[in-house]
Design an enzyme around this catalytic site. Sequence first.
Site, PDB file in Angstrom:
ATOM      1  N   HIS A   1      -3.287   6.882   4.473  1.00  0.00           N
ATOM      2  CA  HIS A   1      -3.904   5.840   3.552  1.00  0.00           C
ATOM      3  C   HIS A   1      -5.324   5.478   4.296  1.00  0.00           C
ATOM      4  O   HIS A   1      -5.561   5.293   5.391  1.00  0.00           O
ATOM      5  CB  HIS A   1      -2.862   4.621   3.967  1.00  0.00           C
ATOM      6  CG  HIS A   1      -3.316   3.199   3.469  1.00  0.00           C
ATOM      7  ND1 HIS A   1      -3.773   3.195   1.927  1.00  0.00           N
ATOM      8  CD2 HIS A   1      -3.446   2.021   3.813  1.00  0.00           C
ATOM      9  CE1 HIS A   1      -4.071   1.989   1.695  1.00  0.00           C
ATOM     10  NE2 HIS A   1      -4.043   1.206   2.723  1.00  0.00           N
TER      11      HIS A   1
ATOM     12  N   CYS B   1       0.815  -1.069  -0.059  1.00  0.00           N
ATOM     13  CA  CYS B   1       0.035  -0.069   0.002  1.00  0.00           C
ATOM     14  C   CYS B   1       0.725   1.232   0.037  1.00  0.00           C
ATOM     15  O   CYS B   1       0.472   2.268  -0.744  1.00  0.00           O
ATOM     16  CB  CYS B   1      -0.987  -0.011   1.355  1.00  0.00           C
ATOM     17  SG  CYS B   1      -2.206  -1.202   1.064  1.00  0.00           S
TER      18      CYS B   1
ATOM     19  N   ASN C   1     -10.481   0.189   0.539  1.00  0.00           N
ATOM     20  CA  ASN C   1      -8.957   0.408   0.568  1.00  0.00           C
ATOM     21  C   ASN C   1      -8.288   0.155  -1.179  1.00  0.00           C
ATOM     22  O   ASN C   1      -8.651  -0.835  -1.322  1.00  0.00           O
ATOM     23  CB  ASN C   1      -8.339  -0.755   1.497  1.00  0.00           C
ATOM     24  CG  ASN C   1      -6.948  -0.686   1.641  1.00  0.00           C
ATOM     25  OD1 ASN C   1      -6.347  -0.093   0.739  1.00  0.00           O
ATOM     26  ND2 ASN C   1      -6.601  -1.297   2.573  1.00  0.00           N
TER      27      ASN C   1
HETATM   28  O1  UT7 Z   1      -3.983  -1.686   3.367  1.00  0.00           O
HETATM   29  C1  UT7 Z   1      -3.877  -2.998   4.000  1.00  0.00           C
HETATM   30  C2  UT7 Z   1      -3.949  -3.051   5.151  1.00  0.00           C
HETATM   31  N1  UT7 Z   1      -4.965  -3.410   5.877  1.00  0.00           N
HETATM   32  C3  UT7 Z   1      -6.187  -2.934   6.894  1.00  0.00           C
HETATM   33  O2  UT7 Z   1      -5.752  -2.050   6.952  1.00  0.00           O
HETATM   34  C4  UT7 Z   1      -6.845  -3.752   7.744  1.00  0.00           C
HETATM   35  C5  UT7 Z   1      -6.571  -3.671   9.069  1.00  0.00           C
HETATM   36  N2  UT7 Z   1      -7.579  -4.417  10.040  1.00  0.00           N
HETATM   37  C6  UT7 Z   1      -8.596  -3.915  10.111  1.00  0.00           C
HETATM   38  O3  UT7 Z   1      -9.245  -3.032   9.358  1.00  0.00           O
HETATM   39  C7  UT7 Z   1      -9.593  -4.620  11.017  1.00  0.00           C
HETATM   40  O4  UT7 Z   1      -8.876  -5.657  11.709  1.00  0.00           O
HETATM   41  C8  UT7 Z   1     -10.780  -5.329  10.240  1.00  0.00           C
HETATM   42  C9  UT7 Z   1     -11.900  -4.478   9.320  1.00  0.00           C
HETATM   43  C10 UT7 Z   1     -10.222  -6.231   8.993  1.00  0.00           C
HETATM   44  C11 UT7 Z   1     -11.416  -6.364  10.950  1.00  0.00           C
HETATM   45  O5  UT7 Z   1     -12.040  -5.566  12.150  1.00  0.00           O
HETATM   46  P1  UT7 Z   1     -11.855  -6.152  13.653  1.00  0.00           P
HETATM   47  O6  UT7 Z   1     -12.548  -5.091  14.584  1.00  0.00           O
HETATM   48  O7  UT7 Z   1     -10.057  -6.389  13.889  1.00  0.00           O
HETATM   49  O8  UT7 Z   1     -12.609  -7.522  13.862  1.00  0.00           O
HETATM   50  P2  UT7 Z   1     -11.800  -9.016  13.885  1.00  0.00           P
HETATM   51  O9  UT7 Z   1     -11.074  -9.439  12.760  1.00  0.00           O
HETATM   52  O10 UT7 Z   1     -11.485  -9.074  15.249  1.00  0.00           O
HETATM   53  O11 UT7 Z   1     -13.171  -9.723  13.787  1.00  0.00           O
HETATM   54  C12 UT7 Z   1     -14.296  -9.621  14.692  1.00  0.00           C
HETATM   55  C13 UT7 Z   1     -15.631 -10.253  14.120  1.00  0.00           C
HETATM   56  C14 UT7 Z   1     -15.314 -12.187  13.981  1.00  0.00           C
HETATM   57  O12 UT7 Z   1     -16.106 -12.810  14.290  1.00  0.00           O
HETATM   58  P3  UT7 Z   1     -15.774 -13.557  15.825  1.00  0.00           P
HETATM   59  O13 UT7 Z   1     -14.591 -14.300  15.462  1.00  0.00           O
HETATM   60  O14 UT7 Z   1     -15.670 -12.327  16.871  1.00  0.00           O
HETATM   61  O15 UT7 Z   1     -17.247 -14.290  16.084  1.00  0.00           O
HETATM   62  C15 UT7 Z   1     -15.225 -12.064  12.203  1.00  0.00           C
HETATM   63  O16 UT7 Z   1     -15.453 -13.168  11.894  1.00  0.00           O
HETATM   64  O17 UT7 Z   1     -16.064 -10.096  12.886  1.00  0.00           O
HETATM   65  C16 UT7 Z   1     -16.330 -11.183  11.957  1.00  0.00           C
HETATM   66  N3  UT7 Z   1     -16.117 -10.648  10.807  1.00  0.00           N
HETATM   67  C17 UT7 Z   1     -17.498  -9.893  10.083  1.00  0.00           C
HETATM   68  N4  UT7 Z   1     -18.633 -10.066  10.303  1.00  0.00           N
HETATM   69  C18 UT7 Z   1     -19.364  -9.290   9.471  1.00  0.00           C
HETATM   70  C19 UT7 Z   1     -15.138 -10.493   9.961  1.00  0.00           C
HETATM   71  N5  UT7 Z   1     -15.474  -9.674   8.750  1.00  0.00           N
HETATM   72  C20 UT7 Z   1     -16.794  -9.610   8.812  1.00  0.00           C
HETATM   73  C21 UT7 Z   1     -17.931  -8.756   7.855  1.00  0.00           C
HETATM   74  N6  UT7 Z   1     -19.221  -9.003   8.359  1.00  0.00           N
HETATM   75  N7  UT7 Z   1     -17.188  -8.514   6.744  1.00  0.00           N
END
Ligand code: UT7
Length: 329
Positions: free
Chosen positions: A250, A114, A280
Amino acid sequence: MSKLAGITALGAYAPSKVLTNADFEAMMDTSDEWIITRTGIKRRHIAAEDEFTSHLAISSVADLIRRHGEGALAGVDMVIVATNTPDALFPATAALVQDHFGLKAGAFDLLAACPGWLYALSVAKAYVESGMCRKVLAIGAEALTKVMDWQDRATAVLFGDGAGAAVVEAVPAPYGLKSFVLGADGSGANQLHIRAVGRCLPSGEPLAEHLYMNGREVYKFAVRVMNTATIEALQRSGLHSDEIALFVPHQANLRIIEAARERLGLPPERVVVTVDEYGNNSTASIPLALAHALDAGRISDGDNLLLVSFGAGLTWAANVLTWGGAWHQ
Ligand code: UT7
């Protein structure tokens, strides 16, 4: 003081097809509420089936010409395309752009995830200030939706396609690209990856067939590095965050952007947010955000801007620049 290199022309492009959060609700087990509260994303632009990174890059340069005239490309002697999704492993996507516009220029692609466009600006600065090049066309272009796993709700909702292009050449003081911070920590390679011709990381972990991301770990890394890289870039530039007219981070996640803005002590009106509209776009996200800010009249000549990005590698980059100084302004 010798002249610095600065951005003298900018263009951007996003495909017309849009996927909303409601579209994703119809495709998989997700919700508008989850996506907005966790990421701030509402829409993302998706390349057409026959539209690839070279087409997006060319469209962003066409927009640059529309804004600044054909003359903006006169004398471009190097084309750099920062991308993670080149049309081909070779030839370089940059060579396709060079050919399209009939430029008498060298051309190469740059892969730094990125932050690639910020890395490209740093290379352009070095070329111009050393006298090796007169004008560099630095593009960030991404057709990320071609490499997504459309069954994986944890990544599919996050990314979009787009491109941005800048001409970098010598500008008079006090304008130009000032301090850069460029960093990498390959020990985090397993957090965000996709296969090209290799099979495994040095650790033995298999490379993913589609974009793989450990969102939680990348999130923690992003918050940390956005803070340290911006502070270091400010220190190197001799500027205080009070003197930053606009913070252009970003566009990956609104919560990461907000954390960085708060750590810098900047008010909300001094940050550019486009993640709601584009998701993104990787290398394209900062030039697209800059184009939006310009269109909204949020950038004036003499403004100090702070840019920062992070991504796979893991890599990061930050830059302080003073906007303006273009001969045609
Ligand atoms: O440019 C490249 C860099 N990439 C990034 O900037 C991404 C950085 N990371 C993030 O932005 C965040 O970590 C995410 C948006 C990807 C995820 O948010 P989070 O608050 O860290 O959520 P998580 O990964 O801890 O997941 C929480 C829950 C999980 O369920 P359980 O295990 O708690 O039951 C996931 O399965 O949310 C669930 N989940 C979703 N639920 C509904 C993951 N994706 C989704 C979705 N819809 N699309």
